[in-house]
Design a protein around this motif. Structure first.
Motif, mmCIF file in Angstrom:
data_model
loop_
_atom_site.group_PDB
_atom_site.id
_atom_site.type_symbol
_atom_site.label_atom_id
_atom_site.label_comp_id
_atom_site.label_asym_id
_atom_site.label_seq_id
_atom_site.Cartn_x
_atom_site.Cartn_y
_atom_site.Cartn_z
ATOM 1 N N GLU A 1 66.922 36.743 88.550
ATOM 2 C CA GLU A 1 67.394 37.877 87.728
ATOM 3 C C GLU A 1 68.534 38.624 88.413
ATOM 4 O O GLU A 1 69.478 39.077 87.751
ATOM 5 C CB GLU A 1 66.223 38.819 87.422
ATOM 6 C CG GLU A 1 65.254 38.212 86.428
ATOM 7 C CD GLU A 1 63.968 39.014 86.234
ATOM 8 O OE1 GLU A 1 63.261 38.760 85.246
ATOM 9 O OE2 GLU A 1 63.667 39.883 87.081
ATOM 10 N N GLY B 1 71.882 38.476 86.452
ATOM 11 C CA GLY B 1 72.255 39.831 86.026
ATOM 12 C C GLY B 1 73.616 40.224 86.573
ATOM 13 O O GLY B 1 74.429 40.844 85.882
ATOM 14 N N GLU C 1 71.171 44.069 83.337
ATOM 15 C CA GLU C 1 69.857 43.842 83.934
ATOM 16 C C GLU C 1 69.192 42.653 83.250
ATOM 17 O O GLU C 1 68.960 42.679 82.042
ATOM 18 C CB GLU C 1 68.996 45.099 83.781
ATOM 19 C CG GLU C 1 67.898 45.149 84.791
ATOM 20 C CD GLU C 1 67.239 46.518 84.854
ATOM 21 O OE1 GLU C 1 66.011 46.559 84.711
ATOM 22 O OE2 GLU C 1 67.964 47.522 85.037
ATOM 23 N N CYS C 2 68.891 41.626 84.046
ATOM 24 C CA CYS C 2 68.413 40.348 83.509
ATOM 25 C C CYS C 2 66.885 40.271 83.532
ATOM 26 O O CYS C 2 66.247 40.728 84.480
ATOM 27 C CB CYS C 2 69.014 39.206 84.336
ATOM 28 S SG CYS C 2 68.362 37.568 83.942
ATOM 29 N N THR D 1 69.893 39.426 79.200
ATOM 30 C CA THR D 1 70.457 40.469 80.051
ATOM 31 C C THR D 1 70.848 41.637 79.161
ATOM 32 O O THR D 1 71.535 41.456 78.148
ATOM 33 C CB THR D 1 71.692 39.963 80.821
ATOM 34 O OG1 THR D 1 71.292 38.867 81.654
ATOM 35 C CG2 THR D 1 72.257 41.063 81.719
ATOM 36 N N ALA E 1 65.935 46.700 78.978
ATOM 37 C CA ALA E 1 65.448 45.649 79.887
ATOM 38 C C ALA E 1 63.989 45.902 80.249
ATOM 39 O O ALA E 1 63.178 44.970 80.278
ATOM 40 C CB ALA E 1 66.320 45.595 81.140
#
Ligand code: PLP
Length: 375
Positions: free
Chosen positions: A65, A69, A75-76, A215, A222
């Motif tokens: 992530e 990201g 933000e993943c 993302t 997120a």
């Protein structure tokens, strides 16, 4: 090199270093997957650690992530598949309005919306990838999902224009970025709220993993997706996540070769009598090129062309030594997929071709020889 430096570096450096922790004495330079479902919780009074149960979080998820990201610019949240990622986005947004989906995009997104969400009262609308998002289409919409370049047609939608229209209508914009990858296109920088993708394809790139991600630009969104993941249980295995992180390390190299191969194939196929309707957004004369060049950072290996009928597709696949007959795309090995078999509304002879990492001379020679066998 500090994390901030990596953030400003080139594609190759960011792929190679993304998701790696700062060096610590004696720590592994290449950490493996954390294959634990359970974690030490201490005694009453101790705070709940970030990792407490494998459905909620995992250090290997966070590594991928962090890497993805950073490339996507948000933000993943990783999911067990591209469809798990899309399902989480549709389910989260459908409660507040209609869903606007591409009529010519990945078929299971439509099947999910019509099969699972419409029966719960959700309104589902379909528009072609190249259509303008009019106020009528967006009236009362909670979410617009774009897929660009679209799969399998390789049409391109103007992300910035769609983002402006969606914002005006109070809808969120999600972009399925599977074909482009985070290196090829940055939907969030173009105004989208969410980038979703099947990392089963080029991002992992070795045909050994099913994985996906979302993302988000907004950290609250997120966080809600993360909660939805823990509740819904569509969680990726740490081993798959680690394989994706390992694959990501060479994404820059693989994309470069795949795009080189696609360009060489397009050149060889354009005036070839065996096929028609050769499409690749990277070709300057392609109908999608003008919009693509505005918003894509680099090209990839996915192209399409059409044989007169299903029979020639069979002859082509049988004659080729290098092209596998397979669905999915973005892998090391070149492959071709006759899309009508999956129910896409396309000609029976339409093939989506995924250029792999073979040498361009070998691949073009093999494809030309196999085309000869169809005539
Ligand atoms: C493959 C694909 C998906 C679905 O992803 P899975 O990882 O197979 O679940 C979604 N969108 C696009 C554009 C795809 O190509």
């Amino acid at each position: 090199m500090s994390e901030g430096d990596v953030g400003r570096a080139g594609d190759g450096t960011r792929c190679v270093h993304g998701g790696h922790l700062p060096p610590a004495l004696g720590a592994p330079m290449h950490p493996g997957p954390v294959l634990s479902s359970t974690f030490h919780l201490g005694v009453p009074g101790d705070p709940l650690p970030t990792d407490y149960y494998g459905r909620a979080d995992n250090p290997t998820w966070r590594a991928l992530e962090d890497a993805v990201g950073a490339l996507d610019g948000g933000e993943c949240v990783v999911f067990a598949s591209g469809m798990a990622a899309i399902a989480a986005v549709l389910r989260l947004t459908a409660r507040s309005g209609a869903l606007v989906l591409p009529s010519d995009g990945y078929y299971l997104a439509r099947a999910l919306a019509h099969g699972e969400l419409a029966p719960l009262g959700v309104e589902v609308r379909e528009v072609p990838t190249t259509a303008e998002l009019t106020p009528e289409v967006l009236d009362g919409a909670a979410l617009v999902l774009l897929e660009t370049p679209s799969n399998p047609g390789l049409d391109v939608a103007d992300i910035a224009a769609a983002a402006a229209a969606a914002r005006e209508a109070g809808a969120l914009l999600a972009v399925d970025n599977t074909t482009a990858t985070p290196l090829g296109q940055q939907p969030l920088a173009l105004g989208a709220d969410l980038a979703v993708a099947s990392d089963t394809k080029a991002l992992s790139g070795h045909g050994d993993v099913v994985l996906g991600h979302v993302t988000a630009r907004d950290p609250d969104l997120a966080a809600r997706l993360r909660e939805a993941r823990a509740r819904g249980g569509a969680v990726p295995g740490p081993m798959e996540t680690w394989l994706a992180l390992r694959g990501l390390g060479t994404l820059d190299l693989r994309l470069a070769r795949q795009a080189e191969n696609a360009a060489a194939l397009v050149e060889a196929l354009l005036d070839h009598p065996a096929v028609t309707d050769v499409r690749w957004p990277g070709r300057p004369d392609d109908p999608a090129h003008a919009v693509a060049v505005k918003q894509m950072r680099r090209w990839n290996g996915v192209l399409r062309f059409t044989f007169p009928s299903e029979a020639e597709v069979g002859a082509f696949l049988q004659a080729s030594r290098l092209v596998g007959s397979a669905t999915s795309f973005g892998g090391l090995r070149s492959s071709a997929d006759r899309r009508e078999r999956w129910g896409d509304a396309v000609a029976p002879g339409l093939v989506r071709f995924s250029a792999g990492c073979e040498d361009p001379g070998d691949l073009v020679a093999d494809v030309l020889a196999a085309l000869d066998a169809t005539r």
